[in-house]
Design an enzyme around this catalytic site. Structure first.
Site, mmCIF file in Angstrom:
data_model
loop_
_atom_site.group_PDB
_atom_site.id
_atom_site.type_symbol
_atom_site.label_atom_id
_atom_site.label_comp_id
_atom_site.label_asym_id
_atom_site.label_seq_id
_atom_site.Cartn_x
_atom_site.Cartn_y
_atom_site.Cartn_z
ATOM 1 N N TRP A 102 -11.776 -2.316 -59.525
ATOM 2 C CA TRP A 102 -13.020 -3.109 -59.449
ATOM 3 C C TRP A 102 -13.828 -2.982 -60.722
ATOM 4 O O TRP A 102 -14.391 -3.957 -61.218
ATOM 5 C CB TRP A 102 -13.832 -2.728 -58.215
ATOM 6 N N ASP A 171 -22.236 -1.070 -58.454
ATOM 7 C CA ASP A 171 -21.435 -1.829 -57.480
ATOM 8 C C ASP A 171 -21.257 -0.898 -56.284
ATOM 9 O O ASP A 171 -20.475 0.044 -56.325
ATOM 10 C CB ASP A 171 -20.085 -2.220 -58.081
ATOM 11 N N LYS A 195 -17.773 -4.688 -46.128
ATOM 12 C CA LYS A 195 -17.191 -3.374 -45.879
ATOM 13 C C LYS A 195 -18.070 -2.534 -44.978
ATOM 14 O O LYS A 195 -17.587 -1.920 -44.047
ATOM 15 C CB LYS A 195 -16.912 -2.668 -47.192
HETATM 16 C C1 LIG Z 1 -14.217 -5.211 -52.137
HETATM 17 C C2 LIG Z 1 -14.879 -4.832 -53.413
HETATM 18 C C3 LIG Z 1 -15.223 -5.783 -54.372
HETATM 19 C C4 LIG Z 1 -14.893 -7.264 -54.212
HETATM 20 O O1 LIG Z 1 -15.807 -7.843 -53.359
HETATM 21 P P1 LIG Z 1 -15.793 -9.408 -53.027
HETATM 22 O O2 LIG Z 1 -16.961 -9.501 -52.115
HETATM 23 O O3 LIG Z 1 -14.479 -9.725 -52.395
HETATM 24 O O4 LIG Z 1 -16.005 -10.161 -54.298
HETATM 25 C C5 LIG Z 1 -15.871 -5.353 -55.507
HETATM 26 N N1 LIG Z 1 -16.173 -4.055 -55.699
HETATM 27 C C6 LIG Z 1 -15.853 -3.104 -54.802
HETATM 28 C C7 LIG Z 1 -16.207 -1.694 -55.058
HETATM 29 C C8 LIG Z 1 -15.198 -3.471 -53.625
HETATM 30 O O5 LIG Z 1 -14.868 -2.528 -52.728
#
Ligand SMILES: *Cc1c(COP(=O)(O)O)cnc(C)c1O
Length: 359
Positions: A102, A171, A195
């Protein structure tokens, strides 16, 4: 009806009371005679839902008033681009901590907008640890980007670095609301909801007011934080139902005692599984001890030939989506806030039984 224990990395398990409440309110939302799905986003009914959802998130994360809360679309992926577009203004540079897939995707987007310094990386060992962070930035940057929880590898930062006036961008997609973080250590936090906080289709952004209003003139409206701040996330039709569901998840979290209480439970859940992994020679954890997160726990079986039978038997026992990400292999148990302790206990019991049979 029988429900499984769902260890999916995302979209992932929801708190059952939230699903029940959403089902009960599906046809007639609190006497309004219509579903939230059918409401105008300009109606008082919906603006009340939006305000309530924001207020709950502000309370849960103790977000000070000088931070805006935005409910956007486009996932964390869109934030990979919006962050550099809006924040790269003086030095035209972002500093990135590379802790996996990511982080790399975030850097790749930033490179399209300006310069990127990779200030730390754990790529040399397939991201199974957290790299040491420099005390100071090698080059001046407009922000420092950190992935607080690395969903694929199972590492997580609990202590945030500080680089003077350079804002930290987090993030937090896979561990927002799972443990206490001090929002004031960040200039901006973003997270896809799917998540730990709600359904896919909703992205939460928490942004300090000083970082708003600096996008270049030619920025498409939907990529400019200021547009969304001014319109209170309603410049266009927001993801109304996803916002409502996130609000129900936040309400549930408050009922659980808030983030400190859920963190205590999450620590118990992770310890239960890691204790088994550390005491077994049949199973093995992949993450170095001090760098382990609470949400995603990757592990390997000593004999790879047993991966398939493990997954089949687990599914038969109602334990699903345990297959690890292809870049790590083996298994991964994602045990987000909504995974009850009983789910982790059921997994641990199953693993002990599997080892007795096949070990
Ligand atoms: C799942 C995830 C993403 C991607 O997220 P989307 O909503 O599918 O764009 C980005 N960063 C992390 C840490 C993730 O777990």
């Amino acid at each position: 009806m029988s429900r499984v224990f769902n260890f999916s990395a995302g979209p992932s398990v929801f708190p059952e009371p939230v699903l029940e409440k959403a089902a009960a309110e599906m046809l007639d939302y609190r006497g309004q005679g219509m579903s939230v799905l059918e409401m105008s986003h300009r109606s008082k009914m919906f603006t009340d839902i939006l305000a309530d959802t924001k207020a709950r998130l502000r309370r849960l994360m103790a977000i000070p008033e000088d931070y805006h809360i935005l409910f956007l679309q486009g996932g964390a992926f869109t934030q990979f681009a919006m962050v550099p577009i809006n924040l790269m203004r003086r030095h035209r540079r972002g500093a990135y901590i590379n802790t996996g897939s990511w982080s790399k995707k975030a850097m790749a987007e930033a490179k399209k907008i300006g310069a990127v310094s990779e200030i730390a990386s754990s790529a040399d060992s397939n991201f199974n640890y957290l790299p040491d962070l420099p005390d100071a930035l090698p080059e001046p940057a407009d922000y420092v980007h950190i992935t607080t929880n690395n969903t694929i590898y199972g590492t997580a930062f609990s202590n945030m670095p500080a680089y003077g006036d350079t804002p930290l961008v987090g993030d937090m997609s896979s561990n927002i609301l799972s443990q206490v973080y001090d929002v004031t250590q960040f200039g901006l936090i973003y997270a896809g909801a799917q998540k730990n906080a709600g359904p896919s289709g909703l992205t939460m952004v928490i942004i300090h007011k000083d970082l708003v209003g600096h996008a270049p003139e030619n920025t498409p409206v939907m990529l400019d934080y200021q547009v969304h701040v001014k319109a209170d996330s309603c410049h266009n039709t927001p993801p109304c139902y996803a916002i409502y569901l996130a609000g129900l998840v936040f309400e549930w979290l408050e009922d659980q005692g808030g983030v400190p209480a859920i963190e205590t439970r999450n620590r118990k859940k992770a310890a239960l599984l890691y204790d088994l992994l550390d005491s077994s020679s049949f199973f093995r954890a992949t993450v170095a001890k001090p760098h382990r997160g609470l949400m995603n726990i990757p592990f390997l079986l000593a004999d790879e030939a047993l991966n398939k039978p493990f997954l089949t038997k687990a599914a038969e026992a109602g334990l699903v989506n345990l297959k690890g990400h292809r870049s790590v292999g083996g298994m991964r148990a994602s045990i987000y806030n909504a995974m009850p302790l009983a789910g982790v206990q059921a997994l641990v019991d199953f693993m002990k039984e599997f080892e007795r049979t096949y070990g």
